[in-house]
Design a protein around this motif. Structure first.
Motif, PDB file in Angstrom:
ATOM      1  N   ALA A  68     -21.866  30.281 -50.966  1.00 16.77           N
ATOM      2  CA  ALA A  68     -22.252  29.318 -49.934  1.00 16.77           C
ATOM      3  C   ALA A  68     -23.236  28.336 -50.563  1.00 16.77           C
ATOM      4  O   ALA A  68     -24.232  28.738 -51.149  1.00 16.77           O
ATOM      5  N   MET A  69     -22.903  27.063 -50.475  1.00 16.98           N
ATOM      6  CA  MET A  69     -23.777  26.023 -51.018  1.00 16.98           C
ATOM      7  C   MET A  69     -24.309  25.200 -49.859  1.00 16.98           C
ATOM      8  O   MET A  69     -23.579  24.441 -49.233  1.00 16.98           O
ATOM      9  N   LEU A  70     -25.594  25.379 -49.560  1.00 18.66           N
ATOM     10  CA  LEU A  70     -26.217  24.627 -48.476  1.00 18.66           C
ATOM     11  C   LEU A  70     -26.817  23.328 -48.996  1.00 18.66           C
ATOM     12  O   LEU A  70     -26.819  22.314 -48.315  1.00 18.66           O
ATOM     13  N   LYS A  71     -27.329  23.377 -50.222  1.00 20.79           N
ATOM     14  CA  LYS A  71     -27.932  22.217 -50.889  1.00 20.79           C
ATOM     15  C   LYS A  71     -27.806  22.437 -52.392  1.00 20.79           C
ATOM     16  O   LYS A  71     -27.377  23.491 -52.829  1.00 20.79           O
ATOM     17  N   GLY A  72     -28.234  21.462 -53.180  1.00 16.29           N
ATOM     18  CA  GLY A  72     -28.264  21.629 -54.626  1.00 16.29           C
ATOM     19  C   GLY A  72     -26.967  21.266 -55.310  1.00 16.29           C
ATOM     20  O   GLY A  72     -26.102  20.607 -54.746  1.00 16.29           O
ATOM     21  N   LYS A  73     -26.839  21.708 -56.565  1.00 12.37           N
ATOM     22  CA  LYS A  73     -25.671  21.438 -57.400  1.00 12.37           C
ATOM     23  C   LYS A  73     -25.101  22.754 -57.904  1.00 12.37           C
ATOM     24  O   LYS A  73     -25.839  23.675 -58.210  1.00 12.37           O
ATOM     25  N   LEU A  74     -23.774  22.803 -58.028  1.00  9.94           N
ATOM     26  CA  LEU A  74     -23.100  24.015 -58.477  1.00  9.94           C
ATOM     27  C   LEU A  74     -22.049  23.674 -59.516  1.00  9.94           C
ATOM     28  O   LEU A  74     -21.208  22.797 -59.304  1.00  9.94           O
ATOM     29  N   LYS A  75     -22.092  24.361 -60.649  1.00 10.40           N
ATOM     30  CA  LYS A  75     -21.072  24.242 -61.680  1.00 10.40           C
ATOM     31  C   LYS A  75     -20.532  25.643 -61.948  1.00 10.40           C
ATOM     32  O   LYS A  75     -21.280  26.546 -62.319  1.00 10.40           O
ATOM     33  N   LEU A  76     -19.248  25.835 -61.715  1.00  9.51           N
ATOM     34  CA  LEU A  76     -18.598  27.125 -61.889  1.00  9.51           C
ATOM     35  C   LEU A  76     -17.516  26.966 -62.953  1.00  9.51           C
ATOM     36  O   LEU A  76     -16.607  26.150 -62.791  1.00  9.51           O
ATOM     37  N   GLU A  77     -17.640  27.720 -64.063  1.00  8.25           N
ATOM     38  CA  GLU A  77     -16.692  27.592 -65.168  1.00  8.25           C
ATOM     39  C   GLU A  77     -16.185  28.948 -65.636  1.00  8.25           C
ATOM     40  O   GLU A  77     -16.948  29.912 -65.669  1.00  8.25           O
ATOM     41  N   GLY A  91     -13.957  31.496 -47.223  1.00 10.31           N
ATOM     42  CA  GLY A  91     -13.870  32.837 -47.824  1.00 10.31           C
ATOM     43  C   GLY A  91     -14.330  32.854 -49.270  1.00 10.31           C
ATOM     44  O   GLY A  91     -15.104  33.711 -49.671  1.00 10.31           O
ATOM     45  N   GLN A  92     -13.885  31.902 -50.066  1.00  9.40           N
ATOM     46  CA  GLN A  92     -14.286  31.828 -51.476  1.00  9.40           C
ATOM     47  C   GLN A  92     -15.500  30.909 -51.644  1.00  9.40           C
ATOM     48  O   GLN A  92     -16.489  31.280 -52.255  1.00  9.40           O
ATOM     49  N   VAL A  93     -15.392  29.674 -51.113  1.00  8.65           N
ATOM     50  CA  VAL A  93     -16.454  28.675 -51.276  1.00  8.65           C
ATOM     51  C   VAL A  93     -16.701  27.968 -49.946  1.00  8.65           C
ATOM     52  O   VAL A  93     -15.764  27.483 -49.311  1.00  8.65           O
ATOM     53  N   TYR A  94     -17.959  27.909 -49.542  1.00 12.88           N
ATOM     54  CA  TYR A  94     -18.359  27.156 -48.354  1.00 12.88           C
ATOM     55  C   TYR A  94     -19.401  26.128 -48.768  1.00 12.88           C
ATOM     56  O   TYR A  94     -20.411  26.469 -49.380  1.00 12.88           O
ATOM     57  N   ILE A  95     -19.134  24.866 -48.449  1.00 12.16           N
ATOM     58  CA  ILE A  95     -20.090  23.797 -48.717  1.00 12.16           C
ATOM     59  C   ILE A  95     -20.563  23.288 -47.360  1.00 12.16           C
ATOM     60  O   ILE A  95     -19.767  22.767 -46.567  1.00 12.16           O
ATOM     61  N   ALA A  96     -21.832  23.470 -47.071  1.00 13.59           N
ATOM     62  CA  ALA A  96     -22.378  23.126 -45.757  1.00 13.59           C
ATOM     63  C   ALA A  96     -22.291  21.636 -45.473  1.00 13.59           C
ATOM     64  O   ALA A  96     -22.294  20.806 -46.382  1.00 13.59           O
ATOM     65  N   SER A  97     -22.223  21.308 -44.195  1.00 13.77           N
ATOM     66  CA  SER A  97     -22.203  19.923 -43.765  1.00 13.77           C
ATOM     67  C   SER A  97     -23.445  19.209 -44.293  1.00 13.77           C
ATOM     68  O   SER A  97     -24.553  19.713 -44.190  1.00 13.77           O
ATOM     69  N   GLY A  98     -23.246  18.063 -44.891  1.00  9.82           N
ATOM     70  CA  GLY A  98     -24.354  17.300 -45.441  1.00  9.82           C
ATOM     71  C   GLY A  98     -24.660  17.612 -46.893  1.00  9.82           C
ATOM     72  O   GLY A  98     -25.362  16.859 -47.551  1.00  9.82           O
ATOM     73  N   ALA A  99     -24.124  18.716 -47.417  1.00 13.47           N
ATOM     74  CA  ALA A  99     -24.326  19.020 -48.833  1.00 13.47           C
ATOM     75  C   ALA A  99     -23.502  18.032 -49.658  1.00 13.47           C
ATOM     76  O   ALA A  99     -22.495  17.504 -49.197  1.00 13.47           O
ATOM     77  N   ASP A 100     -23.910  17.783 -50.862  1.00 13.86           N
ATOM     78  CA  ASP A 100     -23.254  16.811 -51.728  1.00 13.86           C
ATOM     79  C   ASP A 100     -22.044  17.453 -52.407  1.00 13.86           C
ATOM     80  O   ASP A 100     -22.176  18.174 -53.383  1.00 13.86           O
ATOM     81  N   THR A 101     -20.829  17.183 -51.879  1.00 15.64           N
ATOM     82  CA  THR A 101     -19.639  17.772 -52.480  1.00 15.64           C
ATOM     83  C   THR A 101     -19.408  17.237 -53.895  1.00 15.64           C
ATOM     84  O   THR A 101     -18.754  17.878 -54.696  1.00 15.64           O
ATOM     85  N   GLY A 102     -19.954  16.085 -54.208  1.00 16.41           N
ATOM     86  CA  GLY A 102     -19.858  15.558 -55.566  1.00 16.41           C
ATOM     87  C   GLY A 102     -20.684  16.378 -56.542  1.00 16.41           C
ATOM     88  O   GLY A 102     -20.535  16.261 -57.750  1.00 16.41           O
ATOM     89  N   ALA A 103     -21.560  17.211 -56.015  1.00 15.24           N
ATOM     90  CA  ALA A 103     -22.404  18.054 -56.858  1.00 15.24           C
ATOM     91  C   ALA A 103     -21.750  19.412 -57.125  1.00 15.24           C
ATOM     92  O   ALA A 103     -22.373  20.297 -57.683  1.00 15.24           O
TER      93      ALA A 103
END
Length: 146
Positions: A68-77, A91-103
């Protein structure tokens, strides 16, 4: 290895500091959150999280069973997201409303693709396939041994 933990949020790992975080060669499995982030929760505005060569599997949460990404940046490799469950969204990845999907950058990962595995309320990745076929991500059963 982080396994079998229970919490209201970030049951496996909760990354809340405004500093870089690196998770490398980590197994995060069987964790349960009643809120967000069964496996991993990213919640600080300036958090910069990198997950490399890791497996996040069989975690559950109300949102973001795996991550779950509420804020910040995430790099998964070069990692596996598999069999994470949610009673709500992502189920696998949740990006909260307002979080930067470009991050969010996911590359060379094996990711389960059941309906609802990727959730982004802002609509950028809200579909069944999410990140599959992008940046050399794929979906193939990793055939874990019990």
């Amino acid at each position: 290895m982080v396994a079998g933990c229970k919490a209201t949020a970030g049951a496996g790992i909760w990354l809340d500091g405004n500093v870089p975080h690196l998770l490398e060669n980590v197994l995060i499995e069987g964790n349960v959150a009643t809120g967000s982030g069964g496996g991993v929760l990213v919640s600080a505005t300036n958090a910069n999280v990198a997950v490399t060569s890791s497996t996040i599997r069989s975690n559950s949460a109300a949102s973001g069973g795996g991550i779950a990404m509420l804020k910040g940046k995430l790099k998964l490799e070069q990692s596996i997201l598999w069999n994470n469950q949610t009673s709500g969204k992502g189920g696998q990845v949740y990006i909260a409303s307002g979080a930067d999907t470009g991050a969010v950058f996911i590359e060379l990962c094996d990711i389960a693709t059941q309906q609802g595995d990727f959730e982004d309320p802002d609509g950028d990745i809200n579909d069944k396939k999410g990140f599959i076929g992008v940046n050399n991500n794929f979906s193939a059963d990793p055939l874990f041994v019990a």
